[in-house]
Design a protein around this motif. Structure first.
Motif, short mmCIF file in Angstrom:
data_model
loop_
_atom_site.label_atom_id
_atom_site.label_comp_id
_atom_site.label_asym_id
_atom_site.label_seq_id
_atom_site.Cartn_x
_atom_site.Cartn_y
_atom_site.Cartn_z
N PHE A 64 56.81 45.39 77.53
CA PHE A 64 57.77 44.85 76.56
C PHE A 64 59.17 44.75 77.14
N TYR A 65 59.57 45.70 77.97
CA TYR A 65 60.94 45.74 78.46
C TYR A 65 61.32 44.45 79.19
N LYS A 66 60.33 43.76 79.75
CA LYS A 66 60.62 42.50 80.45
C LYS A 66 61.11 41.44 79.47
N TYR A 67 60.59 41.46 78.27
CA TYR A 67 60.99 40.49 77.25
C TYR A 67 62.31 40.90 76.61
N TYR A 68 62.55 42.19 76.55
CA TYR A 68 63.81 42.70 76.01
C TYR A 68 64.97 42.41 76.98
N SER A 69 64.71 42.56 78.26
CA SER A 69 65.77 42.38 79.26
C SER A 69 66.09 40.92 79.52
N GLY A 70 65.18 40.01 79.18
CA GLY A 70 65.37 38.60 79.46
C GLY A 70 64.65 38.16 80.73
N GLU A 71 63.97 39.08 81.41
CA GLU A 71 63.20 38.71 82.58
C GLU A 71 62.11 37.70 82.21
N LYS A 72 61.53 37.88 81.01
CA LYS A 72 60.54 36.94 80.49
C LYS A 72 60.90 36.60 79.06
N VAL A 100 63.41 41.80 68.06
CA VAL A 100 63.42 42.88 69.06
C VAL A 100 63.55 42.32 70.46
N ALA A 101 63.35 41.03 70.59
CA ALA A 101 63.51 40.29 71.83
C ALA A 101 63.51 38.81 71.43
N PRO A 102 63.99 37.92 72.29
CA PRO A 102 63.92 36.50 71.94
C PRO A 102 62.48 36.08 71.63
N GLY A 332 72.92 28.20 51.53
CA GLY A 332 71.83 27.24 51.51
C GLY A 332 71.01 27.18 52.78
N GLU A 333 71.33 27.99 53.77
CA GLU A 333 70.63 27.97 55.06
C GLU A 333 69.80 29.24 55.21
N LEU A 334 68.47 29.10 55.03
CA LEU A 334 67.59 30.26 55.09
C LEU A 334 66.94 30.46 56.45
N THR A 335 67.22 29.58 57.40
CA THR A 335 66.66 29.76 58.74
C THR A 335 67.16 31.08 59.33
N ILE A 336 66.25 31.89 59.82
CA ILE A 336 66.63 33.17 60.41
C ILE A 336 67.38 32.88 61.71
N PRO A 337 68.60 33.35 61.85
CA PRO A 337 69.39 33.02 63.04
C PRO A 337 68.84 33.68 64.29
N ASP A 338 69.01 33.03 65.41
CA ASP A 338 68.63 33.61 66.70
C ASP A 338 69.76 34.54 67.16
N ASN A 339 69.88 35.67 66.47
CA ASN A 339 71.01 36.57 66.73
C ASN A 339 70.58 37.86 67.40
N PHE A 340 69.53 37.79 68.22
CA PHE A 340 69.10 38.97 68.96
C PHE A 340 70.22 39.44 69.89
N SER A 341 70.39 40.74 69.93
CA SER A 341 71.33 41.32 70.90
C SER A 341 70.79 42.67 71.35
N ARG A 342 70.98 42.98 72.60
CA ARG A 342 70.52 44.27 73.14
C ARG A 342 71.46 45.38 72.70
N THR A 343 70.89 46.48 72.27
CA THR A 343 71.70 47.62 71.84
C THR A 343 71.63 48.80 72.81
N VAL A 344 70.70 48.72 73.77
CA VAL A 344 70.61 49.74 74.83
C VAL A 344 70.32 49.03 76.14
N PRO A 345 70.65 49.64 77.26
CA PRO A 345 70.30 49.03 78.56
C PRO A 345 68.79 49.00 78.73
N PRO A 346 68.25 47.91 79.25
CA PRO A 346 66.79 47.85 79.47
C PRO A 346 66.37 48.67 80.68
#
Length: 572
Positions: A64-72, A100-102, A332-346
């Motif tokens: 999972f950490y690869k997806y959290y870090s942005g490697e994948k 939890v990741a993109p 009026g905008e119910l689309t879930i925003p792409d607002n992922f952000s890391r809160t700890v170092p991967p």
């Protein structure tokens, strides 16, 4: 729309996505969505591993950490719920759900969202009566008790879900709804898992809270995992009013291992005119707003309000005006925003930090959602100094010892007024109380056979099974039940929902007679049956996959399950 459903993930994201990619290439299909039914293990770094209920010697970073870090990046939009093997400090940051990741979305303690007009709901964790009435009081660093209680289902989440009035298409839970085994091939289940017989015969296997939700929500599909076995059932609910009876197709899948039935694809019709992305559900948001005052972050017992003259309000169902209000909250905008952000170092494989401490951070996604709707960030509240007493009390409630190698001494809690709590109603033993070490030893036994390379040699449509070589293909068993006499009469609904008519009452669950599952076992395709594809991770090496047998030889321990006395985890 093709939806891939996966059982217990156990952090094996690379292998799951590789298997889906292989299927897409082999069959010429495109998977739109992946649903994971718990034990996701969203472990970001070494500190997170210390917040996961597994023995230290079996803690592994997995992928999972690869997806959290942005490697994948996840190649398929992924939605998951929590189970009983999770990085709990990470998931607690998102009590109402979030990224939890993109491209990987967590539903929270309980949640409902929409994808292409399909309503998808879920309940994270597993049922345990001793913690059912408590608030979400846990906060890292966890002690041996809170390390486990943190993933136990709470009655406030079930109460919220029971306020839902509009139909749900898909619902996910980690453990099974109690009694669902009566609506499928019970005999086949017991041949695979012989040690479940006593629980099945006494109707004590599974979650009574999920049983209530199944009767109330009556979703078209219900997906689960936890017991590491593939099991399908079809349940026809009692009719509500003049509407025809609704039918729920249940499917539980295995964990991601070679020769195991861990992934299945279902075809779900899209709703014309629906948006393409992931969206908030206005009814669920309105329920969250209405029930915010019911949230608790202490371990003190709590029962939801009832219509008994003692509560000012007990009905928290969402009106159309309340739903329109939350739509206005989001402009009026119910689309879930792409607002992922890391809160700890991967995790960095080149700079391991085995002594890293668990993190406890608020998440900007939760902060933003709470500000928009006026909700309480219960994770932040639990972390405030005023709740230190609650955490201490939570660590001594029951005064019990509990680890992977010893039985829990347990304690008898005060019986709950809420009907989901079955404390004291069962004295049966559950031989499926598999210790965590046993579960991981079982996986180690599989490694000698595993050479996945992202492929599965068993992926075909259900209608091709008759010509498939023995041992190569599998499909879900399902009961043939009578079709509803007629479709529900369409009625006018709010444009923002675009859903079938609402339903209101919560009748008792009707159960088939034991033994009926043998007569109704699937013989072929029925008109309403879902087109499915079953995957079993296999090896390219020579050898007979069937030689492993259906019941693994692993150690088990007898303990009472779903009761307050001797109440330890079902760590399967």
């Amino acid at each position: 729309m093709k939806i891939a459903v996966e059982g217990c993930c156990h952090g094996e994201l690379d292998k799951i996505y590789e298997t889906i990619a292989y299927l897409e290439k082999k069959e010429g299909v495109k998977v739109d969505l992946l649903l994971c039914c718990g034990d996701f293990q969203a472990v970001r770094n070494e500190g997170d591993m210390k917040c996961m209920a597994v023995p230290a010697k079996y803690r592994s970073m997995q992928t999972f950490y690869k997806y959290y870090s942005g490697e994948k990046k996840a190649p398929v939009l992924t939605i998951f719920i929590g189970g009983n093997h999770e990085a709990s400090n990470h998931l607690q940051e998102l009590p109402y759900g979030g990224w939890v990741a993109p491209n990987i979305y967590y539903l929270g303690y309980a949640g409902v969202i929409r994808y292409k007009g399909i309503r998808i709901g879920g309940l994270s964790g597993i049922f345990k009566s001793r913690d059912y009435r408590k608030g979400h009081h846990e906060f890292p660093p966890y002690n041996p008790d809170t390390l486990r209680s943190v993933y136990h289902i709470r009655n406030v989440e079930v109460f919220k879900l029971k306020q839902i009035n509009m139909p749900i298409d898909i619902f996910m839970s980690h453990d099974w709804p109690r009694g669902i085994y009566y609506y499928g091939s019970t005999g086949e289940l017991l041949r695979k898992k012989k040690f479940l017989r006593q629980e099945v015969e006494s109707n004590t296997l599974g979650s009574p809270a999920a049983e209530e939700l199944l009767a109330h929500l009556q979703p078209s599909y219900w997906f689960s995992a936890h017991l590491h076995v593939k099991f399908a059932a079809v349940m026809q609910h009692p009719p509500k009013g003049n509407a025809p009876p609704r039918v729920t197709k249940f499917l539980s899948l295995d964990k991601c291992l070679p020769y195991r039935e861990f992934l299945q694809i279902v075809d779900v019709p899209e709703r014309p005119g629906s948006s393409e992305g992931l969206e908030y559900d206005p009814e669920w948001l309105a329920i969250l707003k209405a029930t915010n005052s019911l949230q608790r972050t202490t371990p003190h017992p709590w029962n939801p309000p009832e219509n008994n003259g003692l509560h000012e309000r007990w009905d928290f169902r969402a009106s159309e005006a309340a739903m329109m209000e939350v739509v206005e909250d989001f402009n009026g905008e119910l689309t879930i925003p792409d607002n992922f952000s890391r809160t700890v170092p991967p995790y960095d494989p080149n700079k391991p930090q085995p002594h890293a401490s668990p993190s406890c951070n608020t998440n900007p996604q939760t902060t933003e959602l709470c500000a928009t709707l006026g909700l309480t960030d219960i994770y932040a509240q639990a972390g405030q100094g005023g709740d230190d007493l609650g955490r201490v009390q939570g660590s001594i409630v029951g005064e019990e010892e509990d680890d992977e190698d010893r039985h829990s001494v347990g304690s008898v809690d005060e019986p709950s007024e809420y009907p989901s709590d079955t404390s004291g109603l069962s004295s049966s033993f559950n031989p499926d109380e598999i210790t965590i070490e046993d579960e991981w030893e079982e996986e180690e036994g599989e490694k000698g056979k595993e050479e996945v390379e992202g492929r599965s040699n068993a992926a075909v449509k259900g209608d091709k099974l008759s010509n498939a070589p023995v041992g190569e293909f599998n499909t879900a068993s399902r009961m043939v039940l009578p079709e509803p006499k007629s479709e529900a009469s369409p009625t006018r609904l709010s444009n923002i929902m675009n859903l079938p008519p609402p339903f209101h009452s919560t009748p008792a669950v009707a159960r088939l007679q034991p033994g009926a599952e043998e007569e109704g076992q699937c013989e072929g395709d029925d008109e309403d049956a879902t087109a499915v594809r079953m995957l079993k991770r296999t090896s390219d090496e020579t050898g007979d996959p069937g030689s492993r047998g259906t019941t693994p030889r692993i150690k088990r321990r007898n303990q009472v399950i779903y009761t307050a006395a001797e109440d330890d985890e079902g760590e399967d």
